[in-house]
Motif scaffolding. Structure first.
Motif, PDB file in Angstrom:
ATOM      1  N   ASP A  97       0.837  -1.209   0.000  1.00  0.00           N
ATOM      2  CA  ASP A  97       0.000   0.000   0.000  1.00  0.00           C
ATOM      3  C   ASP A  97       0.870   1.256   0.000  1.00  0.00           C
ATOM      4  N   GLU A  98       0.247   2.410  -0.024  1.00  0.00           N
ATOM      5  CA  GLU A  98       1.026   3.655  -0.181  1.00  0.00           C
ATOM      6  C   GLU A  98       1.919   3.966   1.020  1.00  0.00           C
ATOM      7  N   ASN A  99       1.675   3.287   2.154  1.00  0.00           N
ATOM      8  CA  ASN A  99       2.551   3.461   3.319  1.00  0.00           C
ATOM      9  C   ASN A  99       3.668   2.418   3.378  1.00  0.00           C
ATOM     10  N   GLY A 100       3.761   1.611   2.344  1.00  0.00           N
ATOM     11  CA  GLY A 100       4.817   0.602   2.303  1.00  0.00           C
ATOM     12  C   GLY A 100       4.475  -0.669   3.064  1.00  0.00           C
ATOM     13  N   LYS A 101       3.196  -0.825   3.406  1.00  0.00           N
ATOM     14  CA  LYS A 101       2.798  -2.025   4.146  1.00  0.00           C
ATOM     15  C   LYS A 101       2.406  -3.144   3.170  1.00  0.00           C
ATOM     16  N   ILE A 102       2.930  -4.351   3.416  1.00  0.00           N
ATOM     17  CA  ILE A 102       2.579  -5.481   2.560  1.00  0.00           C
ATOM     18  C   ILE A 102       1.273  -6.097   3.049  1.00  0.00           C
TER      19      ILE A 102
ATOM     20  N   GLU B 166      18.939 -25.374  -6.991  1.00  0.00           N
ATOM     21  CA  GLU B 166      19.046 -26.191  -8.208  1.00  0.00           C
ATOM     22  C   GLU B 166      17.645 -26.565  -8.646  1.00  0.00           C
ATOM     23  N   GLY B 167      17.402 -26.527  -9.939  1.00  0.00           N
ATOM     24  CA  GLY B 167      16.100 -26.991 -10.424  1.00  0.00           C
ATOM     25  C   GLY B 167      15.363 -25.911 -11.182  1.00  0.00           C
ATOM     26  N   ALA B 168      14.033 -26.000 -11.109  1.00  0.00           N
ATOM     27  CA  ALA B 168      13.184 -25.121 -11.916  1.00  0.00           C
ATOM     28  C   ALA B 168      12.535 -24.072 -11.035  1.00  0.00           C
ATOM     29  N   PHE B 169      12.719 -22.804 -11.375  1.00  0.00           N
ATOM     30  CA  PHE B 169      12.001 -21.773 -10.638  1.00  0.00           C
ATOM     31  C   PHE B 169      11.846 -20.498 -11.458  1.00  0.00           C
ATOM     32  N   SER B 170      10.637 -20.009 -11.488  1.00  0.00           N
ATOM     33  CA  SER B 170      10.350 -18.659 -11.969  1.00  0.00           C
ATOM     34  C   SER B 170       9.763 -17.937 -10.774  1.00  0.00           C
ATOM     35  N   PHE B 171      10.549 -16.982 -10.238  1.00  0.00           N
ATOM     36  CA  PHE B 171      10.144 -16.275  -9.016  1.00  0.00           C
ATOM     37  C   PHE B 171       9.620 -14.882  -9.304  1.00  0.00           C
ATOM     38  N   LEU B 172       8.625 -14.461  -8.522  1.00  0.00           N
ATOM     39  CA  LEU B 172       8.322 -13.047  -8.351  1.00  0.00           C
ATOM     40  C   LEU B 172       8.494 -12.771  -6.868  1.00  0.00           C
ATOM     41  N   ILE B 173       9.356 -11.817  -6.543  1.00  0.00           N
ATOM     42  CA  ILE B 173       9.625 -11.487  -5.137  1.00  0.00           C
ATOM     43  C   ILE B 173       9.430  -9.977  -4.973  1.00  0.00           C
ATOM     44  N   MET B 174       8.713  -9.581  -3.923  1.00  0.00           N
ATOM     45  CA  MET B 174       8.372  -8.161  -3.766  1.00  0.00           C
ATOM     46  C   MET B 174       8.628  -7.717  -2.327  1.00  0.00           C
ATOM     47  N   ASN B 175       9.358  -6.607  -2.179  1.00  0.00           N
ATOM     48  CA  ASN B 175       9.426  -5.951  -0.875  1.00  0.00           C
ATOM     49  C   ASN B 175       8.719  -4.597  -1.004  1.00  0.00           C
ATOM     50  N   LYS B 176       8.842  -3.717  -0.026  1.00  0.00           N
ATOM     51  CA  LYS B 176       8.020  -2.506  -0.073  1.00  0.00           C
ATOM     52  C   LYS B 176       8.418  -1.547  -1.201  1.00  0.00           C
ATOM     53  N   ASP B 177       9.631  -1.705  -1.734  1.00  0.00           N
ATOM     54  CA  ASP B 177      10.114  -0.778  -2.761  1.00  0.00           C
ATOM     55  C   ASP B 177      10.356  -1.418  -4.129  1.00  0.00           C
TER      56      ASP B 177
END
Ligand code: SF4
Length: 477
Positions: free
Chosen positions: A67-72, A184-195
Motif C-alpha cells: 500500500d502507499e505506506n509501504g505495508k505489505i 538447483e532446479g526449476a524456478f520462476s520467481f516473483l519477489i516483492m518488498n516494499k520498494d
C-alpha cells in the motif's frame, strides 16, 4: 428413442470404469505467477491475470500488494481465484504493486499455509515470494537450514528462498544474488518488498516468465496470454539465469549465474500452456499443429476422420488432418462444468466427484475409421476410457496417435507426472499399450520430430531420462 430404450442404454454405462477414469492422476502443472508494478488497481489486474492462469493450478490462489505506506498486504485461500476474491477483498488490497499466485500442490502438499505468496517477516523489511517450479535440492537445503536454526512454517519449498535471503548480508538485491546460486532446479520467481519487485528465472529456463508494458507500469506473467486479458503489451521473456529488478529508479537486469543451459519444458508446449500463449517466440497452438503435421508424416494411417481429445490435443489433431488431408471432425465433447474435484491433486478429493467428462458425437463417429490424436499418455486409463466411448458410439476402428514421445520417467521440475511405477509406458511398449487401451493401433511421436517442432533448447527428460540438472536422490524415491 423410447423411454424404455433410454433406460436400457443407461444400464450399459460402466460407472465403475468412469469413476476410475475421473480419479486418474493426470499431468498437472505446479503453479502460475503474475505481478504488477506501478499500475492503478494492481489487485484487480492481478485477479484478471490469475484468472487467465487458472489452468496452471486450481488448489489455491493468493494476492499480495504494497500500500502507499509501504505495508505489505496479503489475501489467499484454497480453491479457485473467482471463488475467493470478491471486489471487497480486492479493494482491501490497495496499492500499485502486486504479485499473485495460483497453486497446484505436489511438493509440500495442500493446506492454506502452503498457498502463496509466502510472506517472510524480517527486521530488515518484510517481503513476499511467489514461484512456479520445483527445487530439486530442496530437501538438502531445508535440512541444512533447519539444522542451523531456521524454523519453517509450511511444508512447500517456497520458504527456502526466504530463509536463504535472510541469512545473507547487504541490500536486498545483493542478498538475493548470493542466495539464488544455491538453488538447483526449476524456478520462476516473483519477489516483492516494499520498494522493489524482482522477476527471476532459473538458469535452465524450465518455466516460462514474461514482462509486458501497461501505460507507465510493468506486468509479469507465467504466460503471455494473460497480458492480452488486461491490454498489456508484451515486451520479452525473462532470460534463463536473469534477475530483473524494478523500482522507482527504473528497470535493471543482471545474470545471477553464468552457467546458462536453456532447457524449456517441452510439456509447456505439448500440454500445459494456453494455445494463445507464446513461448520463446513460438505460439503454443502453432507448435502443437506442427507436432500434428510431423506425426502425420511419421505415422500415416488410412482413416475417414481425424479427431482430437479436448482441449490440449485439438491443435495437434488439426495439424494431423492438414498434413494427411483426412477431414478434421468434432468427435468428442467435453463437459464445461467439470467440478473442482476433478482437478484436485489428491485421490480422496478426486473421488468426491462422479460425472462424465467427455462424451462422443455419435452422428460423427458411427461406422467411421478414426484417427484419435491425444497429447500424451500417463497411466493409460484415460485413453482406455476414450477408446471405449468411441467404440460404444459405433466407431469401426480407432487408431491412436500421440503427439509426444512415451512418458517413461517422472518430472522433478514442477510437473506432476506420477511416479515411475505408475507410468504405463514404463511397462508396456506401444503395441501392448494399444491392446491394453482397446485401440486398433497406437504410435507415439518420436523425439527427433519433437525437436523439429519445438527446437533444440528443450527439456525432454520425462521421455528420455536425460535430466538437465543433478537429480540428487529424487530418482530413487
Ligand atoms: S521432465 Fe518433462 S515435464 Fe519435466 S520439465 Fe522436463 S519435459 Fe517438462
Amino acid at each position: 428413442m423410447s423411454v424404455g430404450q433410454n433406460e436400457k442404454n443407461e444400464k450399459k454405462i460402466n460407472f465403475k470404469e468412469n469413476i476410475q477414469y475421473l480419479q486418474e492422476r493426470e499431468l498437472h502443472e505446479e503453479c502460475g505467477v503474475f505481478g504488477v508494478f506501478n499500475a492503478n488497481n494492481a489487485s484487480y489486474l492481478t485477479y484478471y491475470g490469475l484468472h487467465s492462469l487458472q489452468h496452471r493450478g486450481q488448489e489455491g490462489a493468493g494476492i499480495s500488494t504494497v500500500d502507499e505506506n509501504g505495508k505489505i498486504k496479503r489475501q489467499r485461500a484454497e480453491g479457485l481465484v473467482s471463488d475467493f476474491f470478491t471486489p471487497k477483498k480486492l479493494d482491501q488490497l490497495d496499492g500499485k504493486m502486486a504479485i499473485g499466485h495460483v497453486r497446484y500442490s505436489t511438493s509440500g502438499g495442500g493446506g492454506l499455509e502452503n498457498v502463496q505468496p509466502i510472506l517472510i517477516r524480517s527486521h530488515r523489511g518484510d517481503f513476499v515470494v511467489a514461484y512456479n517450479g520445483n527445487i530439486v535440492n530442496a530437501l538438502e537445503l531445508r535440512t541444512e537450514l533447519e539444522l542451523t536454526g531456521s524454523i519453517f512454517h509450511a511444508s512447500s519449498d517456497t520458504e527456502i528462498i526466504g530463509h536463504l535471503i535472510q541469512r545473507e548480508t547487504g541490500d536486498f538485491k545483493t542478498r538475493l544474488l548470493k542466495a539464488l546460486p544455491k538453488l538447483e532446479g526449476a524456478f520462476s520467481f516473483l519477489i516483492m518488498n516494499k520498494d522493489e519487485l524482482f522477476a527471476i528465472r532459473d538458469k535452465n529456463g524450465f518455466r516460462p516468465l514474461s514482462i509486458a508494458r501497461l501505460e507507465d507500469g510493468y506486468i509479469f506473467s507465467s504466460e503471455s496470454s494473460a497480458f492480452n486479458m488486461i491490454g498489456a503489451s508484451f515486451i520479452r521473456e525473462i532470460e534463463a539465469g536473469e534477475l530483473l529488478r524494478i523500482s522507482k529508479n527504473g528497470l535493471k537486469t543482471c545474470k545471477y549465474s553464468e552457467e546458462i543451459n536453456k532447457t524449456m519444458c517441452a510439456m509447456e508446449y505439448i500440454y500445459f500452456s494456453r494455445p494463445d500463449s507464446d513461448i520463446n517466440n513460438l505460439n503454443v497452438h502453432v507448435s502443437r499443429q506442427k507436432c500434428g503435421e510431423l506425426l502425420a508424416k511419421q505415422s500415416p494411417t488410412k482413416a475417414d476422420i481425424v479427431i482430437g481429445v479436448p482441449d490440449s490435443s485439438l491443435s495437434a489433431a488439426m495439424g494431423y488432418a492438414k498434413y494427411s488431408k483426412i477431414p478434421y471432425e468434432f468427435g468428442l465433447v467435453k463437459s464445461r462444468y467439470v467440478g473442482r474435484t476433478f482437478i484436485s491433486p489428491t485421490q480422496a478429493k478426486r473421488a468426491e466427484g462422479v460425472k462424465m467428462k467427455l462424451s462422443a458425437m455419435k452422428s460423427v463417429i458411427k461406422d467411421k475409421k478414426i484417427i484419435l490424436v491425444d497429447d500424451s499418455i500417463v497411466r493409460g486409463t484415460t485413453s482406455k476410457h476414450i477408446v471405449q466411448i468411441l467404440k460404444d458410439a459405433g466407431a469401426k476402428e480407432v487408431h491412436m496417435k500421440i503427439a509426444s514421445p512415451a512418458i517413461i520417467s517422472p518430472c522433478f521440475y514442477g510437473v506432476d507426472t506420477s511416479t515411475s511405477g505408475e507410468l504405463i509406458s514404463n511397462t508396456l511398449d506401444a503395441k501392448q499399450l494399444s491392446e491394453y487401451i482397446g485401440a486398433d493401433s497406437l504410435e507415439f511421436m518420436n523425439t527427433e520430430n519433437l525437436k523439429k517442432a519445438l527446437g533444440n533448447d528443450i527439456c525432454m527428460a520425462c521421455f528420455t531420462r536425460d535430466y538437465p540438472t543433478k537429480t540428487y536422490n529424487l530418482l530413487k524415491h
